[in-house]
Design a protein around this motif. Structure first.
Motif, PDB file in Angstrom:
ATOM      1  N   UNK A 186     -93.848 -38.041   3.470  1.00 33.82           N
ATOM      2  CA  UNK A 186     -94.606 -39.157   2.916  1.00 33.82           C
ATOM      3  C   UNK A 186     -93.932 -40.476   3.279  1.00 33.82           C
ATOM      4  N   UNK A 187     -94.718 -41.385   3.856  1.00 28.69           N
ATOM      5  CA  UNK A 187     -94.186 -42.703   4.166  1.00 28.69           C
ATOM      6  C   UNK A 187     -94.189 -43.578   2.920  1.00 28.69           C
ATOM      7  N   UNK A 188     -93.396 -44.615   2.943  1.00 27.06           N
ATOM      8  CA  UNK A 188     -93.227 -45.460   1.761  1.00 27.06           C
ATOM      9  C   UNK A 188     -94.546 -46.073   1.306  1.00 27.06           C
ATOM     10  N   UNK A 189     -95.432 -46.409   2.285  1.00 28.07           N
ATOM     11  CA  UNK A 189     -96.704 -47.029   1.906  1.00 28.07           C
ATOM     12  C   UNK A 189     -97.683 -46.025   1.277  1.00 28.07           C
ATOM     13  N   UNK A 190     -97.330 -44.737   1.343  1.00 32.57           N
ATOM     14  CA  UNK A 190     -98.143 -43.699   0.701  1.00 32.57           C
ATOM     15  C   UNK A 190     -97.685 -43.402  -0.726  1.00 32.57           C
ATOM     16  N   UNK A 191     -96.559 -43.996  -1.124  1.00 31.47           N
ATOM     17  CA  UNK A 191     -96.056 -43.782  -2.479  1.00 31.47           C
ATOM     18  C   UNK A 191     -97.004 -44.427  -3.493  1.00 31.47           C
ATOM     19  N   UNK A 192     -97.189 -43.834  -4.653  1.00 26.03           N
ATOM     20  CA  UNK A 192     -98.132 -44.387  -5.640  1.00 26.03           C
ATOM     21  C   UNK A 192     -97.746 -45.772  -6.145  1.00 26.03           C
ATOM     22  N   UNK A 193     -96.441 -46.125  -6.117  1.00 30.36           N
ATOM     23  CA  UNK A 193     -96.035 -47.435  -6.616  1.00 30.36           C
ATOM     24  C   UNK A 193     -95.849 -48.469  -5.500  1.00 30.36           C
ATOM     25  N   UNK A 194     -96.200 -48.142  -4.265  1.00 33.64           N
ATOM     26  CA  UNK A 194     -96.199 -49.136  -3.180  1.00 33.64           C
ATOM     27  C   UNK A 194     -97.226 -50.217  -3.514  1.00 33.64           C
ATOM     28  N   UNK A 195     -96.958 -51.515  -3.254  1.00 29.51           N
ATOM     29  CA  UNK A 195     -95.769 -52.079  -2.620  1.00 29.51           C
ATOM     30  C   UNK A 195     -94.763 -52.667  -3.612  1.00 29.51           C
ATOM     31  N   UNK A 196     -94.626 -52.085  -4.785  1.00 30.57           N
ATOM     32  CA  UNK A 196     -93.657 -52.592  -5.763  1.00 30.57           C
ATOM     33  C   UNK A 196     -92.258 -52.103  -5.370  1.00 30.57           C
ATOM     34  N   UNK A 197     -91.623 -52.848  -4.473  1.00 33.35           N
ATOM     35  CA  UNK A 197     -90.304 -52.480  -3.965  1.00 33.35           C
ATOM     36  C   UNK A 197     -89.242 -52.759  -5.028  1.00 33.35           C
ATOM     37  N   UNK A 198     -88.290 -51.857  -5.147  1.00 32.33           N
ATOM     38  CA  UNK A 198     -87.217 -52.009  -6.126  1.00 32.33           C
ATOM     39  C   UNK A 198     -85.870 -51.886  -5.433  1.00 32.33           C
ATOM     40  N   UNK A 199     -84.814 -52.304  -6.124  1.00 30.43           N
ATOM     41  CA  UNK A 199     -83.455 -52.208  -5.583  1.00 30.43           C
ATOM     42  C   UNK A 199     -82.474 -52.269  -6.742  1.00 30.43           C
ATOM     43  N   UNK A 200     -81.235 -51.901  -6.450  1.00 31.01           N
ATOM     44  CA  UNK A 200     -80.185 -51.873  -7.461  1.00 31.01           C
ATOM     45  C   UNK A 200     -79.387 -53.170  -7.398  1.00 31.01           C
ATOM     46  N   UNK A 201     -79.608 -54.054  -8.379  1.00 32.30           N
ATOM     47  CA  UNK A 201     -78.923 -55.347  -8.366  1.00 32.30           C
ATOM     48  C   UNK A 201     -77.410 -55.194  -8.319  1.00 32.30           C
TER      49      UNK A 201
END
Length: 365
Positions: free
Chosen positions: A1-16
């Protein structure tokens, strides 16, 4: 599964917590470099910007396998920036196009990024409506009429698919969401926004060709916003070119993962840090060039000598022989020999190691 197929795309997250230290280091280095460049004075700073932008344009095209003439790129930039570098050689349409894109991105960094602006950039990159010999859609989103948009490598019949982009019917809505986010007020550090913008745009891959160059132009625009300045003193594209394999590997890994893009942001920050440190070479070259011309200012040099000395100061590739001198200066071999002999006497040139057919000449810096 590519990232754009994820259900929460395009809400990109990261670890501050993971990016805090490298982000602080990059922001410190940004400020330190700008301070050092501001101390150069106008003329040397102007030359530093010209060298950096030339490198940026040449290297962003090189990443895509396109080789541009650096002299033409420098000429086009100098003309558009109003910088006097002597006689300006004519430039190809493909050079003018990428120069227009990079200057619009960095000089007009405060302007909103819109679909029409991106279409203009795309049309500038492909003025003939073709990518190589292939006719493509220019100045509009792709329609996938020739098949799905994929990044592939390998020989015909044994291709490896590294990435498949969202199908064409999704592109307009994907880009609308991207542009709304990009133009919205900041909710995170602008350098982090540059990293996210680069990744998000190239993941959508909205055009038939030129997506990488436009993604890097968008990142440069965001970095100019982070500094509040259109003057560029480091080249992210040059550093990406140096780390090209790692760049593509990191993109591929992130595009095949979840919407946590911490690893991509960390790679982007590390690469940016190395790009900023790489500007030390530009700074040293600019200072050396300024000092060289201070020494030469009182000497009676002709236009041919000034032209070739500038070519050498700008990083001439290979060894400067008398025959190359004659070609560059557009003069006879005898005239080239007289020009060189005079500069040897003045102490501006010296003979390099080797003699006979290997005789060449170097600057005395």
């Amino acid at each position: 599964m590519y990232i754009w197929e994820q259900p929460d795309w395009p809400r990109l997250t990261w670890q501050d917590g993971s990016i805090a230290a490298p982000l602080a280091a990059v922001r410190h280095d940004q400020g330190r470099l700008i301070g050092r460049m501001e101390a150069l004075g106008f003329k040397l700073r102007e030359e530093a910007v010209l060298q950096t932008l030339t490198q940026d344009v040449v290297k962003t095209s090189e990443i895509e396998g396109e080789q541009l003439d650096a002299t033409q790129v420098r000429s086009s930039l100098a003309r558009r920036l109003g910088i006097d570098i002597g006689a300006l050689p004519p430039t190809d349409r493909n050079v003018e196009g990428i120069v227009e894109v990079m200057l619009d991105a960095t000089r007009n960094y405060q302007a909103a990024l819109t679909a029409e602006r991106l279409f203009g950039w795309h049309a500038a990159l492909f003025p003939t409506g073709r990518s190589g010999m292939t006719k493509i859609i220019v100045g509009d989103w792709r329609d996938d009429s020739t098949g799905p948009m994929q990044v592939v490598s390998g020989p015909y019949g044994r291709e490896k698919v590294h990435y498949s982009a969202p199908p064409a019917p999704r592109v307009a809505a994907e880009m609308e969401a991207f542009l709304a986010w990009f133009n919205a007020p900041l909710t995170t550090d602008p350098v982090v926004k540059a990293a996210l913008a680069h990744f998000w745009f190239v993941t959508i891959h909205p055009f038939e060709d030129g997506n990488g160059r436009i993604a890097r132009a968008i990142a440069d625009l965001a970095l100019a916003r982070s500094e509040g300045s259109s003057q560029r003193f480091y080249s992210m594209s040059a550093q990406i070119r140096t780390e090209r394999n790692a760049y593509y590997d990191q993109l591929e890994r992130t595009q095949k993962g979840a919407t946590d893009v911490t690893s991509w942001i960390l790679w982007f920050l590390d690469c940016l840090g190395r790009a900023i440190h790489g500007a030390d070479g530009v700074l040293a070259a600019v200072v050396a060039k300024g000092q060289f011309w201070e020494r030469a200012a009182a000497l009676a040099l002709n236009e041919r000598q000034i032209k070739v000395l500038n070519r050498l100061l700008d990083g001439f590739e290979g060894k400067m022989t008398s025959s190359k001198w004659a070609v560059i200066a557009k003069c006879s071999q005898d005239t080239a020999n007289r020009d060189i002999a005079a500069l040897l006497d003045l102490g501006l040139l010296r003979k390099g190691d080797g003699g006979g057919r290997s005789t060449h000449y170097e600057l005395v810096l």
